[in-house]
Design an enzyme around this catalytic site. Structure first.
Site, PDB file in Angstrom:
ATOM      1  N   GLY A  18       0.771  -1.235   0.000  1.00 40.15           N
ATOM      2  CA  GLY A  18       0.000   0.000   0.000  1.00 40.15           C
ATOM      3  C   GLY A  18       0.801   1.283   0.000  1.00 40.15           C
ATOM      4  O   GLY A  18       0.280   2.341   0.343  1.00 40.15           O
ATOM      5  N   ASN A  20       1.835   2.994  -2.585  1.00 38.94           N
ATOM      6  CA  ASN A  20       1.237   3.930  -3.555  1.00 38.94           C
ATOM      7  C   ASN A  20      -0.051   4.536  -3.007  1.00 38.94           C
ATOM      8  O   ASN A  20      -0.329   5.724  -3.236  1.00 38.94           O
ATOM      9  CB  ASN A  20       0.988   3.236  -4.892  1.00 38.94           C
ATOM     10  CG  ASN A  20       2.236   3.192  -5.747  1.00 38.94           C
ATOM     11  OD1 ASN A  20       2.683   4.209  -6.260  1.00 38.94           O
ATOM     12  ND2 ASN A  20       2.831   2.014  -5.877  1.00 38.94           N
ATOM     13  N   HIS A 115       2.403   0.490 -13.058  1.00 31.24           N
ATOM     14  CA  HIS A 115       3.220  -0.690 -13.353  1.00 31.24           C
ATOM     15  C   HIS A 115       4.691  -0.273 -13.361  1.00 31.24           C
ATOM     16  O   HIS A 115       5.049   0.747 -13.955  1.00 31.24           O
ATOM     17  CB  HIS A 115       2.818  -1.241 -14.729  1.00 31.24           C
ATOM     18  CG  HIS A 115       3.524  -2.515 -15.075  1.00 31.24           C
ATOM     19  ND1 HIS A 115       3.121  -3.743 -14.602  1.00 31.24           N
ATOM     20  CD2 HIS A 115       4.629  -2.744 -15.833  1.00 31.24           C
ATOM     21  CE1 HIS A 115       3.938  -4.679 -15.063  1.00 31.24           C
ATOM     22  NE2 HIS A 115       4.858  -4.101 -15.808  1.00 31.24           N
ATOM     23  N   GLU A 180       7.362   6.052  -8.590  1.00 35.88           N
ATOM     24  CA  GLU A 180       5.921   5.754  -8.631  1.00 35.88           C
ATOM     25  C   GLU A 180       5.145   6.681  -7.700  1.00 35.88           C
ATOM     26  O   GLU A 180       4.035   7.127  -8.018  1.00 35.88           O
ATOM     27  CB  GLU A 180       5.661   4.305  -8.202  1.00 35.88           C
ATOM     28  CG  GLU A 180       6.128   3.262  -9.192  1.00 35.88           C
ATOM     29  CD  GLU A 180       5.791   1.849  -8.705  1.00 35.88           C
ATOM     30  OE1 GLU A 180       4.701   1.643  -8.135  1.00 35.88           O
ATOM     31  OE2 GLU A 180       6.626   0.947  -8.888  1.00 35.88           O
TER      32      GLU A 180
END
Ligand code: GRF
Length: 207
Positions: A18, A20, A115, A180
């Site tokens: 988690g 992100n 991704h 990311e």
């Protein structure tokens, strides 16, 4: 920060760590992303990321895929939970499930995924190892729209990350992950500002 309009209502789907999710929570809290998170859904009850949502006061829901007879049944249940909360944009953040057409058709152009490679390079599992095995000197991260093909939907944003001599899958993954955490909130903001297609028609009935 402005009060988010209802068209900025997100759901975040996770299966694990988690990080992100946390970066999206942080971006909203910092006023960098004008949105609200209606719900965080995990297919695993033990996903550590659920704790981030709880600490941020966000509703959490565990929908265990093992309790459903088919992928489609599971996806119908997910769609129903999202529609009842009037979610506009579904963000997959380490959600380790393939989505059936039932899900994709319910949120056309309104599902994003992140991704850890420069798609279309290295789709699927272990993209960092794929990059190393390929002798790549650069990899990166991609946020893309989810369609019916795995990791193949239209690209929203990408950022490069160099592959450094001596990199292992883990060291490369760590450096990509840091990117990311910037990229996903930026990509969500971009899509909310300029939607990628017409909004899905509201359904009262999930097929
Ligand atoms: C990230 O590397 C993301 O790109 C991939 O799964 C990982 C999830 O990490 N889809 P986290 O759960 O957000 O920490």
């Amino acid at each position: 920060m402005n009060t988010p309009s209802r068209s900025n209502t997100l759901a975040i789907l996770i299966s694990g760590r988690g990080s992100n999710l946390q970066s999206i929570i942080d971006a909203i809290a910092a006023g960098r992303l004008d949105a609200s998170i209606a719900v965080v859904i995990s297919n695993r009850a033990d996903a550590p990321g659920l704790g981030y949502a709880v600490r941020a006061g966000i509703e959490t829901l565990v929908l265990d895929h093992q309790a459903y007879r088919s992928r489609e049944d599971y996806d119908r249940a997910l769609v129903a939970e999202l529609q009842v909360r009037r979610v506009n944009l579904v963000c997959l953040a380490g959600f380790m499930r393939l989505l059936s057409p039932v899900f994709v058709d319910a949120f056309p152009n309104r599902i994003l995924n992140i991704h850890p490679s420069l798609l279309p390079k290295y789709p699927g599992l272990h993209p960092q190892q794929q990059a190393l095995d390929d002798g790549a000197t650069v990899s990166g991260a991609t946020v893309h729209v989810v369609n019916k093909e795995l990791d193949a939907g239209p690209i929203v944003l990408q950022r490069e990350v160099p592959v450094i001599p001596g990199d292992t899958s883990d060291t490369l993954a760590t450096r990509i992950l840091a990117v990311e955490h910037q990229l996903y909130p930026d990509a969500i903001a971009k899509v909310l500002l300029r939607p990628l297609g017409p909004a899905p028609k509201r359904r009262t009935h999930v097929p």
